[in-house]
Motif scaffolding. Structure first.
Motif, PDB file in Angstrom:
ATOM      1  N   GLY A   1      -6.426   2.278  -0.809  1.00 57.25           N
ATOM      2  CA  GLY A   1      -4.984   2.472  -0.912  1.00 57.25           C
ATOM      3  C   GLY A   1      -4.508   3.046  -2.225  1.00 57.25           C
ATOM      4  O   GLY A   1      -3.345   2.912  -2.585  1.00 57.25           O
TER       5      GLY A   1
ATOM      6  N   ASN B   1      -4.931  13.200  -2.579  1.00 57.24           N
ATOM      7  CA  ASN B   1      -5.457  12.097  -1.779  1.00 57.24           C
ATOM      8  C   ASN B   1      -4.416  11.012  -1.520  1.00 57.24           C
ATOM      9  O   ASN B   1      -4.484  10.307  -0.508  1.00 57.24           O
ATOM     10  N   SER B   2      -3.450  10.862  -2.428  1.00 59.60           N
ATOM     11  CA  SER B   2      -2.347   9.938  -2.164  1.00 59.60           C
ATOM     12  C   SER B   2      -1.492  10.462  -1.020  1.00 59.60           C
ATOM     13  O   SER B   2      -1.073   9.695  -0.132  1.00 59.60           O
TER      14      SER B   2
ATOM     15  N   ARG C   1       0.834  -1.216   0.000  1.00 58.16           N
ATOM     16  CA  ARG C   1       0.000   0.000   0.000  1.00 58.16           C
ATOM     17  C   ARG C   1       0.863   1.258   0.000  1.00 58.16           C
ATOM     18  O   ARG C   1       0.602   2.197  -0.759  1.00 58.16           O
TER      19      ARG C   1
ATOM     20  N   SER D   1      -2.564  12.504   1.344  1.00 55.79           N
ATOM     21  CA  SER D   1      -3.393  12.367   2.539  1.00 55.79           C
ATOM     22  C   SER D   1      -3.408  10.927   3.029  1.00 55.79           C
ATOM     23  O   SER D   1      -3.337  10.657   4.233  1.00 55.79           O
ATOM     24  N   GLY D   2      -3.468   9.979   2.087  1.00 54.56           N
ATOM     25  CA  GLY D   2      -3.435   8.567   2.448  1.00 54.56           C
ATOM     26  C   GLY D   2      -2.130   8.170   3.091  1.00 54.56           C
ATOM     27  O   GLY D   2      -2.101   7.390   4.056  1.00 54.56           O
TER      28      GLY D   2
ATOM     29  N   ALA E   1     -10.023  10.776   2.756  1.00 54.31           N
ATOM     30  CA  ALA E   1      -8.948   9.878   2.322  1.00 54.31           C
ATOM     31  C   ALA E   1      -7.997   9.602   3.486  1.00 54.31           C
ATOM     32  O   ALA E   1      -7.506   8.473   3.648  1.00 54.31           O
ATOM     33  N   TYR E   2      -7.769  10.609   4.300  1.00 53.56           N
ATOM     34  CA  TYR E   2      -6.907  10.468   5.479  1.00 53.56           C
ATOM     35  C   TYR E   2      -7.491   9.443   6.452  1.00 53.56           C
ATOM     36  O   TYR E   2      -6.798   8.524   6.915  1.00 53.56           O
TER      37      TYR E   2
ATOM     38  N   LEU F   1       1.155   4.135  -3.134  1.00 51.62           N
ATOM     39  CA  LEU F   1       0.790   5.542  -2.935  1.00 51.62           C
ATOM     40  C   LEU F   1       1.948   6.472  -3.280  1.00 51.62           C
ATOM     41  O   LEU F   1       1.743   7.532  -3.884  1.00 51.62           O
TER      42      LEU F   1
ATOM     43  N   GLY G   1      -8.960   6.236   0.218  1.00 54.13           N
ATOM     44  CA  GLY G   1      -8.178   5.968   1.418  1.00 54.13           C
ATOM     45  C   GLY G   1      -8.245   4.516   1.844  1.00 54.13           C
ATOM     46  O   GLY G   1      -7.230   3.909   2.185  1.00 54.13           O
TER      47      GLY G   1
ATOM     48  N   ALA H   1      -7.576   5.810   5.040  1.00 50.97           N
ATOM     49  CA  ALA H   1      -6.280   5.126   5.044  1.00 50.97           C
ATOM     50  C   ALA H   1      -5.968   4.492   6.388  1.00 50.97           C
ATOM     51  O   ALA H   1      -5.143   3.580   6.483  1.00 50.97           O
TER      52      ALA H   1
END
Length: 252
Positions: free
Chosen positions: A146, A179-180, A44, A182-183, A84-85, A48, A143, A88
């Motif tokens: 992944g 979002n990546s 994951r 944030s993830g 998204a945070y 990301l 999130g 994840a």
């Protein structure tokens, strides 16, 4: 079975192909990495990071070519980032994770296919509430699954005739980027961020080159209908493969 030494070349092709329609390639990175790596969280985290590398290039190119429009995009972004945070940080079993991802990819690919075989490419504006709701729901799915989420957002927007494919591709690129990131923060907070630096730098180099070429092609006036259709086929295949492998033990 392919050796892990072939991964950089494979990821170069994936990055080139996906970035040409505004995606980062996270779904395919996850699927392929699962064949070579045993640490679920490393898979994951790596996917990301590669997403961020690819779509950063795409976002810069879209901005330079004046395709990026913050006035149109901001509602999708502000609602997606916090979800998204939190998504994840959801800790799923490996089987549940890949089943959710695979099912979402199949639906996404079908929606993308329906959009690109439609001869009419009309567009119309969405209300603020609709943008916020769509951005937030896709952000949460991004999130949990992944990946950056653009592969879910883009076909949905195209199917609903929100804007022309090139504008949607630009939104998908920056959507995946924020979002990546944030993830990744969410993985770090949940203490599930894991990487293998010796492998990661080779993959980063491969996707940066592939993403640069693909994003350049995407920014030009090429036939995105063909690229979109081919990408839809790839997305459906990846999703179907994940569902069959992790749900039924069938490897195709």
């Amino acid at each position: 079975m392919l050796s892990i030494e072939y991964l950089p070349f494979i990821f170069f092709i994936i990055a080139l192909f996906y970035s040409s329609v505004g995606f980062g390639g996270g779904s395919s990175y996850l699927a392929i990495l699962s064949l070579f790596l045993t640490d679920f969280y490393e898979i994951r985290s790596t996917a990301l990071i590669l997403n961020v590398c690819v779509v950063t290039i795409g976002t810069i190119i879209f901005i330079r070519n004046k395709v990026f429009d913050l006035k149109l995009f901001w509602p999708f972004l502000v609602s997606s980032i916090p979800l998204a945070y939190f998504g994840a940080q959801v800790k799923l079993s490996e089987e549940a994770f890949f089943l959710i991802l695979g099912s979402a990819l199949i639906l996404s690919g079908v929606a993308m296919m329906l959009r690109y075989i439609n001869a009419k490419l009309q567009s119309h504006e969405f209300s603020l509430i609709k943008k916020l709701g769509l951005g937030g729901s896709v952000g949460l799915l991004a999130g949990v699954s992944g990946i950056g989420g653009g592969i879910f957002l883009s076909p949905t927007l195209n199917l609903l005739n929100w804007a022309n494919p090139r504008t949607v591709a630009a939104l998908a690129s920056v959507f995946i980027l924020v979002n990546s990131i944030s993830g990744l923060v969410g993985l770090g907070v949940a203490d599930t961020f894991q990487i293998d630096a010796s492998l990661l730098w080779k993959l980063i180099l491969a996707v940066v080159i592939g993403g640069g070429v693909g994003s350049y092609l995407s920014s030009k006036k090429l036939n995105l209908r063909i690229l979109g259709g081919l990408t839809a086929i790839l997305v459906i295949y990846v999703g179907l493969r994940l569902v069959l492998m992790h749900g039924y033990g069938i490897n195709i």
